[in-house]
Design an enzyme around this catalytic site. Structure first.
Site, PDB file in Angstrom:
ATOM      1  N   CYS A 331       0.804  -1.239   0.154  1.00 21.75           N
ATOM      2  CA  CYS A 331      -0.109   0.051  -0.075  1.00 21.75           C
ATOM      3  C   CYS A 331       0.824   1.178   0.042  1.00 21.75           C
ATOM      4  O   CYS A 331       0.626   2.003  -0.957  1.00 21.75           O
ATOM      5  CB  CYS A 331      -0.858   0.036   1.232  1.00 21.75           C
ATOM      6  SG  CYS A 331      -1.281  -1.380   2.028  1.00 21.75           S
ATOM      7  N   ARG A 360       6.414 -11.535   5.186  1.00 19.63           N
ATOM      8  CA  ARG A 360       5.803 -11.423   6.713  1.00 19.63           C
ATOM      9  C   ARG A 360       6.337 -12.693   7.417  1.00 19.63           C
ATOM     10  O   ARG A 360       6.275 -13.620   7.027  1.00 19.63           O
ATOM     11  CB  ARG A 360       4.302 -11.456   6.557  1.00 19.63           C
ATOM     12  CG  ARG A 360       3.881 -10.470   5.681  1.00 19.63           C
ATOM     13  CD  ARG A 360       2.116 -10.322   5.553  1.00 19.63           C
ATOM     14  NE  ARG A 360       1.657  -9.588   4.703  1.00 19.63           N
ATOM     15  CZ  ARG A 360       0.487  -9.236   4.449  1.00 19.63           C
ATOM     16  NH1 ARG A 360      -0.480 -10.151   5.147  1.00 19.63           N
ATOM     17  NH2 ARG A 360      -0.100  -8.542   3.515  1.00 19.63           N
ATOM     18  N   GLN A 378       0.932 -11.118  -3.761  1.00 22.22           N
ATOM     19  CA  GLN A 378      -0.336 -10.782  -3.626  1.00 22.22           C
ATOM     20  C   GLN A 378      -0.753 -10.387  -4.884  1.00 22.22           C
ATOM     21  O   GLN A 378      -0.036  -9.475  -5.580  1.00 22.22           O
ATOM     22  CB  GLN A 378      -0.442  -9.727  -2.600  1.00 22.22           C
ATOM     23  CG  GLN A 378      -0.278  -9.864  -1.027  1.00 22.22           C
ATOM     24  CD  GLN A 378      -0.426  -8.612  -0.311  1.00 22.22           C
ATOM     25  OE1 GLN A 378       0.020  -7.642  -0.483  1.00 22.22           O
ATOM     26  NE2 GLN A 378      -1.658  -9.010   0.591  1.00 22.22           N
ATOM     27  N   ASP A 380      -2.418  -7.693  -5.685  1.00 21.45           N
ATOM     28  CA  ASP A 380      -3.024  -6.713  -4.828  1.00 21.45           C
ATOM     29  C   ASP A 380      -3.423  -5.384  -5.600  1.00 21.45           C
ATOM     30  O   ASP A 380      -2.867  -5.338  -6.821  1.00 21.45           O
ATOM     31  CB  ASP A 380      -1.820  -6.175  -4.031  1.00 21.45           C
ATOM     32  CG  ASP A 380      -2.040  -5.339  -2.952  1.00 21.45           C
ATOM     33  OD1 ASP A 380      -3.315  -5.410  -2.581  1.00 21.45           O
ATOM     34  OD2 ASP A 380      -1.114  -4.835  -2.256  1.00 21.45           O
ATOM     35  N   HIS A 382      -5.267  -1.203  -5.367  1.00 24.46           N
ATOM     36  CA  HIS A 382      -5.904  -0.274  -4.303  1.00 24.46           C
ATOM     37  C   HIS A 382      -6.857   0.595  -5.423  1.00 24.46           C
ATOM     38  O   HIS A 382      -6.237   1.284  -6.325  1.00 24.46           O
ATOM     39  CB  HIS A 382      -4.938   0.620  -3.658  1.00 24.46           C
ATOM     40  CG  HIS A 382      -3.962  -0.058  -2.786  1.00 24.46           C
ATOM     41  ND1 HIS A 382      -2.817  -0.726  -3.265  1.00 24.46           N
ATOM     42  CD2 HIS A 382      -4.163  -0.506  -1.445  1.00 24.46           C
ATOM     43  CE1 HIS A 382      -2.541  -1.589  -1.998  1.00 24.46           C
ATOM     44  NE2 HIS A 382      -3.313  -1.109  -0.878  1.00 24.46           N
ATOM     45  N   LYS A 462     -14.784  -4.841   5.803  1.00 27.36           N
ATOM     46  CA  LYS A 462     -14.182  -5.594   4.830  1.00 27.36           C
ATOM     47  C   LYS A 462     -15.257  -6.543   4.494  1.00 27.36           C
ATOM     48  O   LYS A 462     -15.717  -7.141   5.363  1.00 27.36           O
ATOM     49  CB  LYS A 462     -12.814  -6.224   5.212  1.00 27.36           C
ATOM     50  CG  LYS A 462     -12.559  -7.119   6.293  1.00 27.36           C
ATOM     51  CD  LYS A 462     -11.418  -7.505   6.593  1.00 27.36           C
ATOM     52  CE  LYS A 462     -11.345  -8.501   7.807  1.00 27.36           C
ATOM     53  NZ  LYS A 462     -10.037  -9.349   7.962  1.00 27.36           N
ATOM     54  N   HIS A 508      -8.414  -1.440  -0.431  1.00 24.82           N
ATOM     55  CA  HIS A 508      -7.518  -2.220  -0.710  1.00 24.82           C
ATOM     56  C   HIS A 508      -8.100  -3.651  -1.103  1.00 24.82           C
ATOM     57  O   HIS A 508      -9.187  -3.928  -0.456  1.00 24.82           O
ATOM     58  CB  HIS A 508      -6.726  -2.538   0.455  1.00 24.82           C
ATOM     59  CG  HIS A 508      -5.723  -3.729   0.623  1.00 24.82           C
ATOM     60  ND1 HIS A 508      -4.209  -3.259   0.594  1.00 24.82           N
ATOM     61  CD2 HIS A 508      -5.959  -4.889   0.846  1.00 24.82           C
ATOM     62  CE1 HIS A 508      -3.838  -4.600   0.713  1.00 24.82           C
ATOM     63  NE2 HIS A 508      -4.514  -5.487   0.866  1.00 24.82           N
TER      64      HIS A 508
END
Length: 637
Positions: A331, A360, A378, A380, A382, A462, A508
RNA sequence: GCCGGCGUAGCUCAGCUGGCAGAGCGGCGGUUUCGUAAACCGCAGGUCGGAGGUUCGAAUCCUCUCGCCGGCUCCA
């Protein structure tokens, strides 16, 4: 008066007695094991309700499974107390596929003790003890458990407000329990003790670790055997087994736990998924970006990750006196791109997407094949938009996510809507708009969901979508998540129609979640037998003898020129039977067999992975078939 | 991280209470030329996860460590 429906469909009215008494009067004692009143399980020993409909349950009713398993848990506890005196009891409920009971053993036990326990359970079942319900006063109950030093039971007792406390008794065994239970232990005929595992008392790591024994029970031998067969089958579908057999990926002790090596075939599948993903995202208005793997500590301070997420981040590295962290999320980088210029309300929505690799730190005990790793990519994105765009964008992204998942043959989704927690950032009105948009999107798409009240992250509500692995353990893939925190922290703005600055909404989202996890689930979903569009090798050309080796090579060459992923297995002088077995084990969709006849005719004999022999075919037909299957992404061959 | 278990050849596994590291598959070499799920013969292949300890002697017993499995907890 309650209306009672007996197993054979006979109905009668009764009041003031228990179902058990009623059945005894009529000589129907054996069969009925419980009752269902307004969807709620009741004990046959309870007085019948004063009104409504009570359906008597036999073991063949699916609703009775829970009762059977709960009693089986008691039988387990009884057996354990006989074999390991001094063991303390915790709790023992029925669960989806069986039951468990948590114990504190005086000495640790191991798997080798399980058969003994099972044998003792058999004896208890054979003895066919009647299961009686007894009510003790609080004093009696406390005394019973104080005497036995049952600390866990005493803790449970302290939380039961009633003065008459419900216990169940079978033979010498007695247990604090709400019930319901079977009439006797003899009805627990078909059961198996399965696993041994640690479990914290009440799920709290500050509490002592207990020993949990898992088992299962079914009303019939067939059902039990079917379940055990299913477990075997699930083992065969396990992505860790298939990953090795099909040479898809590996994880190495010496490289690091949770770090995945994608072998050529796994990488091929990943590449196909990536290409599909990229095409779909560009069509959907996403802009693809790339961002670095590390960033200065200042960035993670602004983002708040160092405050809230540090224990999941890898230690910083020092570069020219500056601290850099490996990214756990993408992000901040996406936001940085947004902020490189002043954005107008006309620019929104902006949708940045990236196949972003993050690292992570996950605690060692939670790692699991491809499904829980430490380094992963990911899918991912946004979505940065205006308030008036929120609802439309949410519906759009949910639809898009479902479209992608469905392309891979997933059709059963368990969605969760997580709402505002007690501690949160952002304006309540923004939360309401966001939460309602999420809810309406789920409803518009007709996706069943449950609401996890207060379980949203502090920065936004979410939707999560879970998919199950071969053992029916569910894993989160898709997440669509509002963030009211980062736009604030990074001071993201856009200029509205009135020339003033406004704060955009940021969503996200990840659809596949991560390539690693998604791939693991995908392997299990297809049991390694990938549809043609995903199969790393779509066709193998198999010569009957070495005499057809050159022909087989030329066939494979022509297929590759036509864009078919084909190999010729012409070296090694293996027999056809051998080659077919090999191709079968590799789950290759098409086997193209070339003997003298086919070579002569310029054709190949088509054998499918299903074992079906379709006979000689011209190559053009094979190519057309592959193209058609790819275009439709069908699992059919 | 916690509880229990497991780490032996590329893979699957055997190796009882301490006494010369094994099999099948795979690999390599040869023979076979074969029609829809494993042809035959031979050969090579091991720091028994790693480190330390006990012992005349350790794959085997003990300690630590890394990893894996099943759970628990966690999962921005």
């Amino acid at each position: 008066m309650a209306k009672v429906i007996l197993p054979q469909g006979e109905t009668l009215e009764a009041a003031g007695v228990s179902l058990q008494e009623l059945l005894r009067e009529r000589g129907l004692t054996d069969e009925v094991v419980g009752a269902l009143h307004d969807g709620e399980l009741r004990d046959i020993r309870d007085p019948l309700p004063t009104e409504g409909e009570v359906r008597a349950l036999t073991l063949s009713d699916p609703e009775a499974l829970e009762i059977l398993r709960h009693t089986a848990a008691h039988v387990l506890a009884q057996a354990v107390l006989r074999l390991f005196p001094g063991t303390k009891l915790a709790i023992g409920p029925a669960i989806r596929d069986g039951f468990y009971y948590d114990f504190e053993f005086p000495e640790p036990i191991s798997h080798e003790d399980l058969p003994k326990i099972e044998e003792e359970m058999q004896r208890i079942v054979a003895a066919d003890y009647p299961v009686e319900r007894v009510f003790l006063s609080r004093e009696e109950a406390l005394e019973l458990y104080r005497e036995r030093g049952e600390a866990y039971k005493l803790e449970l007792l302290a939380e039961i407000p009633d003065e008459r406390i419900s216990f169940y008794k079978q033979g010498e065994f007695i247990d604090l329990c709400r019930g319901p239970h079977l009439p006797s232990t003899g009805l627990v005929k078909h059961f198996k003790v399965l696993e041994l595992a640690g479990a914290y008392w009440r799920g709290d790591p500050n509490n002592p670790m207990l020993t949990r024994i898992y088992g299962t029970a079914f009303p019939t031998r067939e059902a039990l055997e079917e379940y055990l067969r299913w477990r075997e089958e699930a083992r065969r579908r396990d992505h860790r087994t298939l990953g090795q057999q099909l040479d898809l990926y590996s994880i190495h002790n010496e490289i690091g736990a949770g770090l995945v090596l994608w072998h050529p075939k796994g990488a091929k599948i990943r590449r196909i998924i990536e290409e599909f993903w990229i095409k779909e995202h560009e069509r959907e208005g996403y802009q693809l970006i790339y961002t670095p793997h590390i960033g200065k500590s200042r960035l993670w301070e602004i983002s708040g990750h160092l405050d809230f997420y540090r224990e999941s981040m890898y230690a910083p590295m020092d570069i020219e006196g500056q601290e850099y962290f490996i990214k756990p999320m993408n992000c901040p980088f996406h936001i940085a791109i947004y902020k490189t210029r002043t954005r107008s309300y006309r620019d929104l929505p902006i949708k940045y997407a990236e196949l972003g690799t993050v690292y992570r730190y996950e605690r060692s005990g939670v790692l699991h094949g491809l499904l829980r790793v430490r380094g992963f990519t990911q899918d991912d994105a946004h979505i940065i938009c205006r308030p008036d765009q929120v609802e439309g964008e949410i519906l759009r992204v949910l639809r898009f996510a479902l479209k992608i998942l469905r392309a891979f043959g997933f059709s059963e989704f368990a969605a969760h809507l997580s709402t505002r927690p007690p501690k949160f950032v952002g304006a309540p009105e923004a939360w309401d708009l966001a939460t309602e948009s999420l809810r309406r999107a789920l409803e518009a798409e007709g996706i069943p969901y449950d609401v996890k009240e207060g379980e949203g992250a502090f920065y936004g509500p979410k939707i999560d979508i879970d998919i199950e692995d071969s053992l029916r353990r569910s894993w989160q893939l898709t997440t669509i998540q509002f963030d009211f925190n980062l736009p604030e922290r990074f001071d993201m703005t856009y200029i509205g129609q009135d020339g003033k600055k406004y704060r955009p909404y940021m969503i996200h989202r990840a659809i596949l979640g991560s390539f690693e996890r998604f791939f693991g689930i995908l392997i299990e979903h297809y049991g390694g037998a990938f549809p043609v569009w995903l199969a790393p090798i779509q066709a193998v050309v198999l010569p009957v003898t070495e005499g057809q080796g050159a022909y087989a090579d030329s066939v494979a060459e022509r297929l590759r020129e036509a864009g078919v992923r084909a190999e010729s297995w012409s070296r090694g002088g293996k027999t056809l039977r051998y080659l077919i077995r090999e191709a079968q084990l590799q789950k290759i969709p098409y086997m193209l067999i070339c003997g003298p006849r086919e070579a002569e005719a310029g054709m190949v004999a088509l054998r499918l992975r299903t074992g079906e022999d379709l006979g000689p075919k011209p190559l053009e037909e094979i190519i057309a078939r592959v193209r058609e299957r790819e275009a439709s992404r069908t699992p059919e061959l």
